[in-house]
Scaffold this motif. Sequence first.
Motif, PDB file in Angstrom:
ATOM      1  N   ASP A  60      39.898  51.935-110.714  1.00  0.00           N
ATOM      2  CA  ASP A  60      40.792  50.932-110.021  1.00  0.00           C
ATOM      3  C   ASP A  60      39.989  50.792-108.322  1.00  0.00           C
ATOM      4  O   ASP A  60      39.717  51.663-107.695  1.00  0.00           O
ATOM      5  N   GLY A  61      40.011  49.436-107.945  1.00  0.00           N
ATOM      6  CA  GLY A  61      39.548  49.307-106.673  1.00  0.00           C
ATOM      7  C   GLY A  61      38.178  49.062-106.687  1.00  0.00           C
ATOM      8  O   GLY A  61      37.324  48.436-105.647  1.00  0.00           O
ATOM      9  N   ASN A  62      37.516  49.280-107.818  1.00  0.00           N
ATOM     10  CA  ASN A  62      36.028  48.583-108.033  1.00  0.00           C
ATOM     11  C   ASN A  62      35.954  47.346-108.658  1.00  0.00           C
ATOM     12  O   ASN A  62      36.907  47.124-109.586  1.00  0.00           O
ATOM     13  N   ARG A  63      34.688  46.722-108.925  1.00  0.00           N
ATOM     14  CA  ARG A  63      34.761  45.513-109.473  1.00  0.00           C
ATOM     15  C   ARG A  63      33.593  45.558-110.577  1.00  0.00           C
ATOM     16  O   ARG A  63      32.559  46.232-110.347  1.00  0.00           O
ATOM     17  N   ASN A  64      33.401  44.428-111.408  1.00  0.00           N
ATOM     18  CA  ASN A  64      32.421  44.126-112.156  1.00  0.00           C
ATOM     19  C   ASN A  64      31.954  42.731-111.962  1.00  0.00           C
ATOM     20  O   ASN A  64      30.828  42.131-112.296  1.00  0.00           O
ATOM     21  N   PHE A  65      32.714  41.849-111.133  1.00  0.00           N
ATOM     22  CA  PHE A  65      32.459  40.563-110.699  1.00  0.00           C
ATOM     23  C   PHE A  65      32.529  40.521-109.202  1.00  0.00           C
ATOM     24  O   PHE A  65      33.264  40.727-108.475  1.00  0.00           O
ATOM     25  N   PHE A  66      31.330  40.172-108.545  1.00  0.00           N
ATOM     26  CA  PHE A  66      31.051  40.052-107.160  1.00  0.00           C
ATOM     27  C   PHE A  66      30.781  38.853-106.705  1.00  0.00           C
ATOM     28  O   PHE A  66      29.909  37.922-107.237  1.00  0.00           O
ATOM     29  N   THR A  67      31.151  38.202-105.677  1.00  0.00           N
ATOM     30  CA  THR A  67      30.849  37.170-104.834  1.00  0.00           C
ATOM     31  C   THR A  67      30.477  37.541-103.607  1.00  0.00           C
ATOM     32  O   THR A  67      31.173  38.142-102.991  1.00  0.00           O
ATOM     33  N   SER A  68      29.647  36.364-103.048  1.00  0.00           N
ATOM     34  CA  SER A  68      29.096  36.834-101.635  1.00  0.00           C
ATOM     35  C   SER A  68      28.491  35.663-100.892  1.00  0.00           C
ATOM     36  O   SER A  68      27.826  34.800-101.855  1.00  0.00           O
ATOM     37  N   GLY A  69      28.763  35.549 -99.729  1.00  0.00           N
ATOM     38  CA  GLY A  69      27.908  34.449 -98.971  1.00  0.00           C
ATOM     39  C   GLY A  69      26.548  35.474 -98.328  1.00  0.00           C
ATOM     40  O   GLY A  69      26.869  36.439 -97.900  1.00  0.00           O
ATOM     41  N   TYR A  70      25.497  34.552 -98.148  1.00  0.00           N
ATOM     42  CA  TYR A  70      24.385  35.369 -97.804  1.00  0.00           C
ATOM     43  C   TYR A  70      23.646  34.255 -96.796  1.00  0.00           C
ATOM     44  O   TYR A  70      23.638  33.118 -96.692  1.00  0.00           O
ATOM     45  N   ILE A  71      22.677  35.095 -96.076  1.00  0.00           N
ATOM     46  CA  ILE A  71      21.612  34.448 -95.215  1.00  0.00           C
ATOM     47  C   ILE A  71      20.254  35.063 -95.678  1.00  0.00           C
ATOM     48  O   ILE A  71      20.396  36.305 -95.484  1.00  0.00           O
ATOM     49  N   THR A  72      19.500  34.436 -95.581  1.00  0.00           N
ATOM     50  CA  THR A  72      18.021  34.994 -95.719  1.00  0.00           C
ATOM     51  C   THR A  72      16.868  34.434 -94.849  1.00  0.00           C
ATOM     52  O   THR A  72      16.844  33.311 -94.696  1.00  0.00           O
ATOM     53  N   LEU A  73      16.430  35.084 -94.023  1.00  0.00           N
ATOM     54  CA  LEU A  73      15.510  34.679 -92.988  1.00  0.00           C
ATOM     55  C   LEU A  73      13.913  35.004 -93.835  1.00  0.00           C
ATOM     56  O   LEU A  73      13.540  36.069 -94.181  1.00  0.00           O
ATOM     57  N   PHE A  74      13.109  33.651 -93.880  1.00  0.00           N
ATOM     58  CA  PHE A  74      12.184  33.879 -94.722  1.00  0.00           C
ATOM     59  C   PHE A  74      10.714  33.335 -93.875  1.00  0.00           C
ATOM     60  O   PHE A  74      11.077  32.643 -92.828  1.00  0.00           O
ATOM     61  N   PHE A  75       9.603  33.773 -94.258  1.00  0.00           N
ATOM     62  CA  PHE A  75       8.446  33.439 -93.674  1.00  0.00           C
ATOM     63  C   PHE A  75       7.377  33.472 -94.818  1.00  0.00           C
ATOM     64  O   PHE A  75       7.350  34.264 -95.635  1.00  0.00           O
ATOM     65  N   GLY A  76       6.361  32.657 -94.739  1.00  0.00           N
ATOM     66  CA  GLY A  76       5.112  32.352 -95.644  1.00  0.00           C
ATOM     67  C   GLY A  76       4.378  31.534 -95.342  1.00  0.00           C
ATOM     68  O   GLY A  76       4.099  30.914 -94.108  1.00  0.00           O
ATOM     69  N   SER A  77       3.973  30.847 -96.330  1.00  0.00           N
ATOM     70  CA  SER A  77       2.715  29.830 -96.207  1.00  0.00           C
ATOM     71  C   SER A  77       2.933  28.639 -97.490  1.00  0.00           C
ATOM     72  O   SER A  77       3.696  29.075 -98.430  1.00  0.00           O
ATOM     73  N   LYS A  78       2.291  27.578 -97.208  1.00  0.00           N
ATOM     74  CA  LYS A  78       2.324  26.432 -97.986  1.00  0.00           C
ATOM     75  C   LYS A  78       0.980  26.202 -98.372  1.00  0.00           C
ATOM     76  O   LYS A  78       0.038  26.061 -97.297  1.00  0.00           O
ATOM     77  N   LYS A  79       0.643  25.441 -99.330  1.00  0.00           N
ATOM     78  CA  LYS A  79      -0.625  25.023 -99.695  1.00  0.00           C
ATOM     79  C   LYS A  79      -0.568  23.735-100.597  1.00  0.00           C
ATOM     80  O   LYS A  79       0.661  23.509-101.619  1.00  0.00           O
TER      81      LYS A  79
END
Length: 261
Positions: A242-261
């Motif tokens: 009780d009080g635990n879940r098997n279904f989760f929902t969340s809002g998120y933010i990801t800060l990313f960096f990388g390259s393009k080609k």
Amino acid sequence: MKTLYILIAMMVGSLMPLAQSSYAQSVDSEDEEYTTITTFGVTSNTNSSLIGGFSFRQSKLLSGTFRGMPQYRYISVELVNVKHPKEIQQSISSFGARFIDGKENYLFVLRPQYGREVKLFQRSGDEGISVSGIVAGGPSLGIIKPYYLEVSFSNSTRQVPASQVNGFSTPAGETVTGKGNFFQGIGESKLTVGLNVKAALSFELSAFRTNTTGIEVGFLAEAFPNKIVIIPNSIPGGNRTDGNRNFFTSGYITLFFGSKK
């Protein structure tokens, strides 16, 4: 949790006018097309702490378009820590240490995802912001690792699973002096497999053509076959799930960096 949702909404609201300006500029000056975009990032979500995990993303341009807009094959892999909403750090004043009272397990989730990314607004050269819409999903590999505590009696100290501790002491009379080593109990981890799906907007903010930095903001839903016990119910006679879940929902933010080609 509410703070992160508000931050996501404010961030999207503030970036969209810049993206629309970028789109208006690109009517006469179309951005050079890159076929592959590879990035790494750190992520925060409403089920985690400030740094909730790490991600890898790659988008590859497809030959066809979606309603006249460029589309990409989107793949990503992320590893995140999912917390129980009742996780509160407790301080042991005599030792100056901290631990999470009642916590029995960590939940880490490895999420390989596959989907589509559609370029909604193009950049104009090195100016403006490029905006993409993303829909993706895939399996969720849940890693349930025991949470360990450090306990002491006299001059003896050892680490035990939190499930063997009742309040601040063990049945043998040992007293909790702090949380255990993070890597303790890795070999005792259990696995579960579920599914996840997400919808997001990606804002590319970079100023250099072959490099990219930006943010991905969105919402994710995830389901597992059974409830995952992070903090068990401690009410006598009650179900420990009780009080635990098997279904989760969340809002998120990801800060990313990388390259393009």
